[in-house]
Design a protein around this motif. Sequence first.
Motif, mmCIF file in Angstrom:
data_model
loop_
_atom_site.group_PDB
_atom_site.id
_atom_site.type_symbol
_atom_site.label_atom_id
_atom_site.label_comp_id
_atom_site.label_asym_id
_atom_site.label_seq_id
_atom_site.Cartn_x
_atom_site.Cartn_y
_atom_site.Cartn_z
ATOM 1 N N VAL A 37 0.879 -1.173 0.000
ATOM 2 C CA VAL A 37 0.000 0.000 0.000
ATOM 3 C C VAL A 37 0.912 1.217 0.000
ATOM 4 N N ARG A 38 0.484 2.254 -0.709
ATOM 5 C CA ARG A 38 1.374 3.389 -0.954
ATOM 6 C C ARG A 38 0.579 4.676 -0.948
ATOM 7 N N GLU A 63 -2.618 19.026 -11.880
ATOM 8 C CA GLU A 63 -1.487 18.897 -10.964
ATOM 9 C C GLU A 63 -1.871 17.961 -9.817
ATOM 10 N N LEU A 64 -1.018 16.988 -9.563
ATOM 11 C CA LEU A 64 -1.260 16.003 -8.512
ATOM 12 C C LEU A 64 -0.946 16.613 -7.152
ATOM 13 N N ASN A 65 -1.883 16.415 -6.182
ATOM 14 C CA ASN A 65 -1.674 16.871 -4.805
ATOM 15 C C ASN A 65 -1.393 15.716 -3.851
ATOM 16 N N TRP A 66 -2.160 14.620 -3.969
ATOM 17 C CA TRP A 66 -1.966 13.453 -3.112
ATOM 18 C C TRP A 66 -2.357 12.194 -3.867
ATOM 19 N N SER A 67 -1.908 11.054 -3.381
ATOM 20 C CA SER A 67 -2.253 9.780 -4.022
ATOM 21 C C SER A 67 -2.331 8.680 -2.979
ATOM 22 N N ALA A 68 -3.177 7.686 -3.253
ATOM 23 C CA ALA A 68 -3.312 6.489 -2.419
ATOM 24 C C ALA A 68 -3.456 5.302 -3.359
ATOM 25 N N LEU A 69 -2.551 4.300 -3.254
ATOM 26 C CA LEU A 69 -2.480 3.214 -4.224
ATOM 27 C C LEU A 69 -2.261 1.874 -3.540
ATOM 28 N N ALA A 70 -2.717 0.824 -4.197
ATOM 29 C CA ALA A 70 -2.352 -0.551 -3.855
ATOM 30 C C ALA A 70 -1.581 -1.107 -5.044
ATOM 31 N N ALA A 71 -0.484 -1.844 -4.773
ATOM 32 C CA ALA A 71 0.385 -2.271 -5.867
ATOM 33 C C ALA A 71 0.942 -3.659 -5.602
ATOM 34 N N ALA A 72 1.302 -4.346 -6.681
ATOM 35 C CA ALA A 72 2.009 -5.631 -6.626
ATOM 36 C C ALA A 72 3.368 -5.438 -7.285
ATOM 37 N N ARG A 73 4.387 -6.090 -6.713
ATOM 38 C CA ARG A 73 5.745 -5.961 -7.244
ATOM 39 C C ARG A 73 6.324 -7.332 -7.570
ATOM 40 N N TRP A 74 7.022 -7.396 -8.706
ATOM 41 C CA TRP A 74 7.702 -8.622 -9.156
ATOM 42 C C TRP A 74 9.183 -8.318 -9.272
ATOM 43 N N ILE A 106 -6.520 30.070 -19.443
ATOM 44 C CA ILE A 106 -7.415 30.979 -20.151
ATOM 45 C C ILE A 106 -8.108 31.936 -19.196
ATOM 46 N N SER A 107 -8.629 31.387 -18.083
ATOM 47 C CA SER A 107 -9.350 32.224 -17.126
ATOM 48 C C SER A 107 -9.392 31.532 -15.770
ATOM 49 N N PRO A 108 -9.233 32.284 -14.653
ATOM 50 C CA PRO A 108 -9.373 31.676 -13.327
ATOM 51 C C PRO A 108 -10.756 31.092 -13.076
ATOM 52 N N ALA A 109 -11.758 31.527 -13.842
ATOM 53 C CA ALA A 109 -13.112 30.991 -13.685
ATOM 54 C C ALA A 109 -13.187 29.523 -14.071
ATOM 55 N N LEU A 110 -12.173 28.993 -14.769
ATOM 56 C CA LEU A 110 -12.168 27.601 -15.210
ATOM 57 C C LEU A 110 -11.303 26.711 -14.319
ATOM 58 N N ASP A 111 -10.775 27.242 -13.223
ATOM 59 C CA ASP A 111 -9.979 26.420 -12.305
ATOM 60 C C ASP A 111 -10.845 25.322 -11.695
ATOM 61 N N GLU A 112 -10.268 24.133 -11.485
ATOM 62 C CA GLU A 112 -11.018 22.978 -10.987
ATOM 63 C C GLU A 112 -10.198 22.181 -9.986
ATOM 64 N N THR A 113 -10.899 21.403 -9.175
ATOM 65 C CA THR A 113 -10.286 20.360 -8.351
ATOM 66 C C THR A 113 -11.089 19.079 -8.565
ATOM 67 N N ALA A 114 -10.439 17.921 -8.410
ATOM 68 C CA ALA A 114 -11.121 16.649 -8.634
ATOM 69 C C ALA A 114 -10.338 15.516 -8.007
ATOM 70 N N VAL A 115 -11.042 14.437 -7.680
ATOM 71 C CA VAL A 115 -10.425 13.170 -7.302
ATOM 72 C C VAL A 115 -10.575 12.242 -8.497
ATOM 73 N N LYS A 116 -9.453 11.711 -8.983
ATOM 74 C CA LYS A 116 -9.453 10.920 -10.207
ATOM 75 C C LYS A 116 -8.832 9.545 -9.967
ATOM 76 N N PRO A 117 -9.238 8.535 -10.750
ATOM 77 C CA PRO A 117 -8.526 7.251 -10.702
ATOM 78 C C PRO A 117 -7.090 7.428 -11.163
ATOM 79 N N LEU A 118 -6.191 6.667 -10.534
ATOM 80 C CA LEU A 118 -4.765 6.816 -10.796
ATOM 81 C C LEU A 118 -4.138 5.438 -10.959
ATOM 82 N N PHE A 119 -3.329 5.274 -11.991
ATOM 83 C CA PHE A 119 -2.698 3.989 -12.292
ATOM 84 C C PHE A 119 -1.177 4.180 -12.313
#
Length: 247
Positions: free
Chosen positions: A85-86, A125-136, A172-185
């Motif tokens: 877990v990461r 821009e990435l702020n934070w991340s939470a991941l589960a991973a397998a390593r070989w 283009i404009s500060p009116a278009l600034d956004e925040t979101a939680v997205k899937p991450l691979f």
Amino acid sequence: MLPSVFAPALAAALWVPAALPAASEADAAAEQAPPEAVQNRRFTNSGKWEASLSAGVTPVSRLTLHGALDASFGWNITEHWSVHVRGGWAFSRHTSAADDAEAAFQSADPQMRFRTADDFQDLWELNWSALAAARWMPIYGKFSLFSAAVIHFGVWLSLGAGAGGFERMSLISPALDETAVKPLFLGALGLRFYVTQLFSLDLSFDARLFPDSYRVDIDRADPAASGRRKTGLSCLSFISLGAVFSF
């Protein structure tokens, strides 16, 4: 009857031709036997827990620059396979190219220039991340450094998935600034250098993929209520150096 003094010499002469084929067969078998890459493996992974802390940077960026601090905790199921877990935090900003484009657009009067404009992709821009991973880790080896010290190393691959918190500052404009939680691979290739049974160093290159979205056909006189959304896939690449503790 031969004198007794010649008996040992005759026995030796008869034994040598018989022994030569057996010696030749033993030499041939030794040549055909596959050599072992690493004998007496010094460092082991199987059954160990491990915790790591790593710092990374984006080596090449077009519109955003990132630094990342990641922590990981995992268990080595076998010598080759482990699960983790990461989580981590990222620090980001626009590049000078993005700042120049932002200044050009936002300083222009929409009635005179750039009345309609398309925003830029790859601005999340990435702020934070939470991941589960397998390593070989299929490769273990060693090499000599300046003929004095022997360095033991491992080569590994990792795949993971989770979520990340992102923000997007429009050029283009500060009116278009956004925040979101997205899937991450996550996909990573790494090299481990064993220092002691408890401590090692990881040098890795990883790619973090996530969905991209941005607006096009924006009316700069009313940016919040205009335009249409386009989607795609964005990738952040990091080179990281980590400290690993095994126990």
